[in-house]
Design a protein around this motif. Structure first.
Motif, PDB file in Angstrom:
ATOM      1  N   ASP A   1       1.246  -1.136   0.527  1.00 29.97           N
ATOM      2  CA  ASP A   1      -0.575   0.315  -0.067  1.00 29.97           C
ATOM      3  C   ASP A   1       0.725   1.453   0.310  1.00 29.97           C
ATOM      4  O   ASP A   1       0.530   2.479   0.297  1.00 29.97           O
ATOM      5  N   THR A   2       2.334   0.506  -0.075  1.00 29.06           N
ATOM      6  CA  THR A   2       2.994   2.390  -0.465  1.00 29.06           C
ATOM      7  C   THR A   2       3.220   2.333  -1.935  1.00 29.06           C
ATOM      8  O   THR A   2       4.448   3.251  -2.046  1.00 29.06           O
ATOM      9  N   ASP A   3       3.066   1.144  -2.348  1.00 29.81           N
ATOM     10  CA  ASP A   3       3.444   1.594  -3.917  1.00 29.81           C
ATOM     11  C   ASP A   3       3.045   2.770  -4.785  1.00 29.81           C
ATOM     12  O   ASP A   3       1.766   1.914  -4.480  1.00 29.81           O
ATOM     13  N   ILE A   4       4.349   3.008  -5.820  1.00 29.48           N
ATOM     14  CA  ILE A   4       3.302   4.183  -6.292  1.00 29.48           C
ATOM     15  C   ILE A   4       2.123   3.481  -7.118  1.00 29.48           C
ATOM     16  O   ILE A   4       1.018   4.296  -7.481  1.00 29.48           O
ATOM     17  N   ARG A   5       1.826   2.330  -7.479  1.00 26.28           N
ATOM     18  CA  ARG A   5       1.126   1.769  -9.003  1.00 26.28           C
ATOM     19  C   ARG A   5      -0.139   2.126  -7.463  1.00 26.28           C
ATOM     20  O   ARG A   5      -1.451   2.166  -8.400  1.00 26.28           O
ATOM     21  N   VAL A   6      -0.541   1.277  -6.663  1.00 30.97           N
ATOM     22  CA  VAL A   6      -1.310   1.537  -5.446  1.00 30.97           C
ATOM     23  C   VAL A   6      -1.973   2.683  -5.288  1.00 30.97           C
ATOM     24  O   VAL A   6      -2.994   3.374  -5.348  1.00 30.97           O
ATOM     25  N   ILE A   7      -1.069   4.108  -4.749  1.00 34.35           N
ATOM     26  CA  ILE A   7      -1.675   4.891  -4.436  1.00 34.35           C
ATOM     27  C   ILE A   7      -2.249   6.318  -5.720  1.00 34.35           C
ATOM     28  O   ILE A   7      -3.026   6.559  -5.843  1.00 34.35           O
ATOM     29  N   LYS A   8      -1.258   5.775  -6.749  1.00 32.76           N
ATOM     30  CA  LYS A   8      -2.478   5.994  -8.013  1.00 32.76           C
ATOM     31  C   LYS A   8      -3.621   5.543  -8.408  1.00 32.76           C
ATOM     32  O   LYS A   8      -4.506   6.502  -8.950  1.00 32.76           O
ATOM     33  N   ALA A   9      -3.351   4.621  -8.296  1.00 31.49           N
ATOM     34  CA  ALA A   9      -4.953   3.901  -8.303  1.00 31.49           C
ATOM     35  C   ALA A   9      -6.167   4.468  -7.613  1.00 31.49           C
ATOM     36  O   ALA A   9      -7.378   4.232  -7.637  1.00 31.49           O
ATOM     37  N   LEU A  10      -5.972   3.970  -6.334  1.00 32.50           N
ATOM     38  CA  LEU A  10      -6.945   4.659  -5.137  1.00 32.50           C
ATOM     39  C   LEU A  10      -7.066   5.882  -5.117  1.00 32.50           C
ATOM     40  O   LEU A  10      -8.498   6.991  -5.641  1.00 32.50           O
ATOM     41  N   LEU A  11      -6.430   6.704  -5.732  1.00 37.68           N
ATOM     42  CA  LEU A  11      -6.348   8.726  -6.629  1.00 37.68           C
ATOM     43  C   LEU A  11      -7.557   8.158  -7.393  1.00 37.68           C
ATOM     44  O   LEU A  11      -8.823   9.827  -7.612  1.00 37.68           O
ATOM     45  N   LEU A  12      -6.815   8.191  -8.517  1.00 38.16           N
ATOM     46  CA  LEU A  12      -7.951   7.730  -9.413  1.00 38.16           C
ATOM     47  C   LEU A  12      -9.082   7.226  -9.442  1.00 38.16           C
ATOM     48  O   LEU A  12     -10.191   8.003  -9.997  1.00 38.16           O
ATOM     49  N   ASN A  13      -9.508   7.058  -8.509  1.00 34.99           N
ATOM     50  CA  ASN A  13     -10.716   6.168  -8.164  1.00 34.99           C
ATOM     51  C   ASN A  13     -11.340   6.403  -7.565  1.00 34.99           C
ATOM     52  O   ASN A  13     -12.646   6.488  -7.661  1.00 34.99           O
ATOM     53  N   GLY A  14     -11.147   6.982  -6.205  1.00 36.20           N
ATOM     54  CA  GLY A  14     -11.858   8.099  -5.503  1.00 36.20           C
ATOM     55  C   GLY A  14     -12.485   9.158  -5.830  1.00 36.20           C
ATOM     56  O   GLY A  14     -12.724   9.923  -5.202  1.00 36.20           O
ATOM     57  N   ALA A  15     -11.769   9.397  -7.264  1.00 35.59           N
ATOM     58  CA  ALA A  15     -11.817  11.104  -8.013  1.00 35.59           C
ATOM     59  C   ALA A  15     -13.356  11.449  -8.263  1.00 35.59           C
ATOM     60  O   ALA A  15     -14.357  10.332  -8.426  1.00 35.59           O
ATOM     61  N   THR A  16     -13.924  12.610  -7.199  1.00 35.35           N
ATOM     62  CA  THR A  16     -15.362  12.474  -7.855  1.00 35.35           C
ATOM     63  C   THR A  16     -15.797  12.955  -9.796  1.00 35.35           C
ATOM     64  O   THR A  16     -14.496  14.293 -10.223  1.00 35.35           O
ATOM     65  N   LYS A  17     -16.517  12.174  -9.944  1.00 33.53           N
ATOM     66  CA  LYS A  17     -17.100  12.551 -11.104  1.00 33.53           C
ATOM     67  C   LYS A  17     -17.806  14.001 -11.900  1.00 33.53           C
ATOM     68  O   LYS A  17     -19.170  14.018 -11.111  1.00 33.53           O
ATOM     69  N   PRO A  18     -17.461  14.678 -12.376  1.00 32.92           N
ATOM     70  CA  PRO A  18     -17.925  16.586 -12.331  1.00 32.92           C
ATOM     71  C   PRO A  18     -19.482  14.950 -13.278  1.00 32.92           C
ATOM     72  O   PRO A  18     -19.317  14.646 -13.858  1.00 32.92           O
TER      73      PRO A  18
END
Length: 514
Positions: free
Chosen positions: A293-310
């Protein structure tokens, strides 16, 4: 406001690189105004107010970060933030100027208003009733001149650990662009950033540029400028200010995400700060591990998946054909992300919730020979939690596809229907200017066949976003596409979130509710 820019040479291995017969590449920096107080926009909009209430201990503790700034030549090497104005003590900083000289004392002659504002948003720590930045308690801040950083990355064995420091930065904010870059230069820039990110688990987060005044000098000009167009980079647009739009000059989905800001320079540090908070949570084991959970691929996936869609988010270019992006080579009718917002608007609290849901391995893995399309996994197995993530490993045999199945059961009792966002990403590397890239596709299947898919052959991110799925059994499939020769073991990160839709409650565009 008008952007400030200064002409500077793009240096590679000590050699000045020109854009063919054109002018030297420009490093562009941008200006703006200070952010508003923490309890208001943009903190509420990006989920930071909610995260601070739920987990006040997440403030960047234990994380080393870096800030990369363009020199505003010919006015001297002005790249440093005013430490006092950011509220950080000067002993937390290391400065690397355009000649590569390392210093630990601020130089008032080198201070930049742009760098100060970016630093304030990223890691500002004024205390009291004054707004703090996103990650105010970071352990150390390396401030690099952009030319010096690029030269260091071009070395045979690059290191971003300055003398006297024990750790390289885990998150690097880049609020600058290389302007007027030609195709060969873009590939060279992408290669050095992608290789360092993949080999050192370093997350580069970069502003894409502010639009028509900042474009690439390629056959099809793009408003996504390097280094933001690097594959492993997290490219940031602004959702409410002056910004470029995608795709990248080769048709790839960029930006990756957006955030509030007058210009992209000031949206990027919001995302960088959010990444630092997730890395702290990962290091403290809040996701169930201190490695995956400190792998940059995981961090990137979490940030993109948690984004709010306008409300106007779309991954279909047919919605706005008048936009010039249709001229891009390899542009598809459907792409993984929106060319204006990327995955959506940053929401660090949603990303944190995804991390807390924990890592969950595939239900099963299977192999398909030839070019067959995947079918749903039909064997009896315990279903997956409806929110979670996985850092998965995959390897294929020659001529075969490797499938990793995640089985879900959406019950009728939880709501009349379900919304889903699932995000897949992986790293690429380069051999010189030759791209070395695995091909992963993402499918959602049920007993009747394909429900949805994301299978861009040129991106290293895939995303499925669906509203109002019927209750039932579903198979979310990560497929590594086979090649004529065996592919060594590679890794991907997958994040998913199934959310129930309740009668009488308003559904937001990102699948959540009010």
């Amino acid at each position: 406001m008008a952007g400030q820019s200064g002409k500077a040479a793009l240096a590679s291995r000590g050699v000045l690189r020109r854009s063919g017969m054109s002018a030297l590449l420009a490093l562009a920096a941008m200006t703006g105004t200070l952010p508003v107080a923490q309890g208001h926009t943009p903190w509420r909009r990006i989920g930071l107010t909610q995260l601070r209430a739920a987990a006040p201990e997440l403030n960047g503790t234990g994380i080393t970060v870096a800030q990369v700034e363009a020199s505003l030549c010919p006015h001297g090497d002005k790249f440093e933030p005013n430490c006092a104005a950011t509220g950080q003590p000067s002993f937390k900083f290391t400065f690397i100027n355009c000649s590569g000289t390392v210093g630990v004392k601020p130089d008032i002659r080198a201070q930049s208003a742009h760098a100060t504002r970016v630093g304030w948003i990223f890691y500002g720590n004024r205390g009291g009733n004054v707004m703090t930045g996103v990650c105010p308690d970071v352990s150390h801040i390396d401030v690099w001149n952009a030319q010096a950083l690029y030269r260091q990355l071009c070395r045979a064995s690059p290191s971003l650990i300055p003398p006297g420091q024990i750790a390289a930065p885990a998150v690097i904010n880049q609020s600058y662009v290389f302007e007027d870059a030609a195709t060969v230069e873009i590939r060279s820039v992408d290669a050095v950033f992608d290789n360092y990110a993949a080999r050192h688990n370093t997350l580069f987060i970069s502003a894409i540029g502010n639009g028509l005044a900042m474009t690439t000098e390629t056959g099809w000009p793009s408003q996504v400028n390097p280094p933001a167009d690097a594959y492993n980079d997290l490219a940031v647009a602004t959702c409410n200010g002056t910004t470029g739009i995608g795709p990248a000059c080769d048709g790839r989905s960029k930006p990756d995400i957006s955030a509030p800001g007058t210009e992209t320079s000031y949206a990027a540090p919001l995302v960088s700060g959010a990444a630092a908070l997730l890395l702290q949570a990962g290091k403290e084991g809040l996701g169930g591990s201190t490695t995956a959970d400190t792998d940059i691929r995981v961090i990137k996936a979490l940030l993109l998946n948690g984004a709010t869609k306008p409300a106007d988010w779309t991954n279909s270019y047919t919605i706005y054909k008048h936009v010039y992006i249709f001229n891009a080579p390899n542009a598809f009718t459907f792409t993984p992300l929106d060319p204006r917002y990327g995955s959506g608007v940053l929401n660090v609290y949603h990303a944190y919730e995804g991390l807390l849901a924990g890592e969950h391995s595939p239900t099963a893995s299977t192999t398909l020979n030839g070019q067959s399309m995947p079918t749903a996994y039909t064997y009896a197995a315990a279903p997956q939690p409806l929110k979670g993530w996985n850092l998965g490993a995959s390897n294929t045999r020659a001529g075969s596809n490797r499938l990793h199945h995640y089985l879900f059961v959406l019950p009728k009792t939880a709501g009349t229907s379900w919304n889903l966002t699932a995000t897949l990403d992986w790293n690429v590397t380069w051999a010189g200017t030759t791209l070395l890239m695995d091909h992963f596709y993402l499918y959602l299947l049920n007993a009747s066949g394909e429900v949805a898919w994301s299978k861009s052959p040129i991106d290293n991110v895939q995303q499925i976003h669906l509203n109002k799925l019927a209750p039932g059994t579903y198979d979310l499939v990560v497929m590594e596409h086979g090649s004529p020769v065996p592919i060594p073991r590679s890794h991907y990160a997958l994040s998913w979130d199934f959310t129930p839709v309740y009668p009488g409650r308003r559904t937001l565009t990102d699948g959540r509710h009010r």
